[in-house]
Write an enzyme that holds these catalytic residues in place. Structure first.
Site, PDB file in Angstrom:
ATOM      1  N   LYS A 148       0.857  -1.190   0.000  1.00 16.39           N
ATOM      2  CA  LYS A 148       0.000   0.000   0.000  1.00 16.39           C
ATOM      3  C   LYS A 148       0.881   1.224   0.000  1.00 16.39           C
ATOM      4  O   LYS A 148       2.020   1.164   0.471  1.00 16.39           O
ATOM      5  CB  LYS A 148      -0.870   0.013   1.267  1.00 16.39           C
ATOM      6  CG  LYS A 148      -2.112   0.834   1.140  1.00 16.39           C
ATOM      7  CD  LYS A 148      -3.199   0.037   0.455  1.00 16.39           C
ATOM      8  CE  LYS A 148      -4.519   0.722   0.388  1.00 16.39           C
ATOM      9  NZ  LYS A 148      -5.554  -0.217  -0.048  1.00 16.39           N
TER      10      LYS A 148
HETATM   11  N1  GLU Z   1      -6.972  -0.061  -3.595  1.00 14.77           N
HETATM   12  C1  GLU Z   1      -7.727  -1.226  -3.903  1.00 14.77           C
HETATM   13  C2  GLU Z   1      -7.840  -2.128  -2.686  1.00 14.77           C
HETATM   14  O1  GLU Z   1      -7.766  -1.686  -1.548  1.00 14.77           O
HETATM   15  C3  GLU Z   1      -7.216  -1.929  -5.154  1.00 14.77           C
HETATM   16  C4  GLU Z   1      -5.780  -2.352  -5.135  1.00 14.77           C
HETATM   17  C5  GLU Z   1      -5.288  -2.857  -6.491  1.00 14.77           C
HETATM   18  O2  GLU Z   1      -6.053  -2.854  -7.429  1.00 14.77           O
HETATM   19  O3  GLU Z   1      -4.108  -3.209  -6.553  1.00 14.77           O
HETATM   20  O4  GLU Z   1      -8.100  -3.291  -2.795  1.00 14.77           O
END
Ligand code: GLU
Length: 424
Positions: free
Chosen positions: A113
């Site tokens: 993240k």
């Molecule tokens: N931000 C999204 C999540 O929390 C998608 C992450 C992604 O597509 O890599 O799952």
């Protein structure tokens, strides 16, 4: 307690909470101590402080992060969020959740993240672009199509992903690297269905949950907290499926109509006014009251820590499907379980986004693009299969759906870690 202290407590809670959920599942699995140690903490954490030129000629410094939890199953993957209160602890917790999310839906990926502490609503387009490009440059040693692949999250989307992929490609003699980020515009190698994927995935999960409880979507009463990309798409799919979306809320407040809100008209209202509030033909409702409505399905689709010991006793929904990351605290989760409320956890319910991100990455690597129908069919297959695996574990082990989802995820990662062994 000051606001910042309060906020700090809740971030620590999120990290602590992710670890408690992990421990509960690890106990059920009888996970060996060395693997617990390995998987409890993120592998890499990067904090960057970087200057950005503002429109008035001044220079402001921003703090950004990228955390990779575990690359045991493959490259790490996860979004980048822009928010005034983002901290490294929150990003760490969210990176850990991404590992379990990708594992529960059987993707060959680990979790990561990123984030920048900023208020994107207060930045001009030029400032936002310069900040995004500089942040991309700062985290570039850690990311790459085979290492760690960012994606959108709160307040980031196609536009930011396009700036990031352009910036990093420029560092590679201008050679375009589409597999570097997902959630890109279609014309840059994005995938059909990525922008609606999280809502679509949540819809498939809602269908399966209702089927399990022998209920029908037709006329099911629904409340959704959050009307951003996830909440509004979800509302649309649920209404199309015959459900009655009686309340939705966003940061400015909520709206309610017992007969069901007209979602297409509400989406137009939001486009024009920027919020759901004052939608013609609806009553105002606070976000707190929205959570306590008498509905079959409640979808927290905004921020973390929304269902806590303070309101869990008053939640009347029969099913809570978590579209946000971390909306229910540990204690609240236990209370809901004891009361017989079925809580479908974030790592399963909102995995549709990362699943179509994975599809996008696969398409980018083969330079061959799928139709919207194929994406939708494959997404449904992944979500339904994961739901039933978690449901079977939930029923066999008599544990909450959340513990069951963590068990499925941790078992998969642990098997891979054991098979790979220790490099010494
Ligand atoms: N931000 C999204 C999540 O929390 C998608 C992450 C992604 O597509 O890599 O799952």
């Amino acid at each position: 307690m000051s606001n910042s202290e309060l906020r700090r407590t809740s971030e620590l809670q999120l990290l602590e909470m992710a670890q408690r959920f992990f421990d509960a599942a690890a106990d059920q699995l009888g996970l060996e101590e060395p693997l617990r140690e390995l998987l409890r903490y993120p592998k890499r954490k990067l904090t960057v402080i970087f200057p950005v030129q503002m429109d008035d000629g001044s220079v402001r410094h921003f703090e950004g992060y990228r955390v990779q939890h575990h690359p045991v199953l493959g490259p790490t993957k996860g979004g980048i969020r822009y928010h005034p209160q983002v901290t490294i602890e929150e990003i760490e917790a969210l990176a850990v959740l991404m590992t379990w999310k990708t594992a529960v839906v059987s993707l060959p990926l680990g979790g990561a993240k990123g984030g920048v502490r900023c208020d994107p609503t207060q930045l001009s387009l030029g400032e936002l672009e310069r900040m995004t490009r500089r942040y991309a440059n700062e985290i570039s040693p850690l990311i790459g199509p085979d290492i760690d692949i960012p994606a959108p999250d709160l307040f980031t989307g196609e536009r930011e992903m396009a700036w990031i992929v352009d910036t990093i490609s420029m560092h590679h003699q201008g050679q375009y690297m589409p597999g570097l980020v997902t959630g890109k515009p279609l014309v840059l190698g994005g995938s059909e269905g990525r922008d609606t994927a999280t809502g679509r995935g949540g819809f498939f999960i809602a269908q399966e949950t209702l089927k399990h409880l022998k209920r029908s979507l037709k006329d099911a009463r629904v409340a959704i907290q959050g009307f951003g990309k996830v909440g509004s798409n979800l509302a649309h799919f649920l209404q199309q499926g015959g459900a009655k979306v009686i309340a939705v809320g966003d940061v400015r407040g909520g709206v309610k109509n017992e007969a069901g809100l007209d979602i297409a008209a509400l989406q137009r209202h939001v486009k024009e006014s920027g919020s759901v509030v004052e939608f013609p033909g609806s009553e105002a409702i606070s976000n707190e009251d929205l959570l306590e409505l008498e509905v079959e399905l409640l979808f927290p689709a905004a921020l973390e820590n929304q269902i806590t010991v303070d309101n869990a006793e008053r939640i009347k929904a029969q099913m809570v499907i978590e579209m946000a990351n971390g909306p229910t605290t540990w204690e609240a989760d236990q209370l809901l379980y004891e009361r017989g409320t079925l809580v479908v956890p974030d790592i399963l319910a909102n995995a549709g986004g990362v699943t179509v991100s994975y599809f996008e990455w696969v398409q980018d690597r083969s330079f061959y693009f799928w139709t919207a129908e194929l994406v939708d069919r494959r997404l449904k297959r992944v979500m339904v299969k994961a739901f039933h695996k978690v449901l079977t574990t939930h029923l066999q082990h008599r544990v909450e759906m959340r513990t069951a989802a963590y068990m499925v995820a941790i078992d998969r990662v642990a098997q891979a870690a054991r098979a790979r062994g220790l490099y010494a």
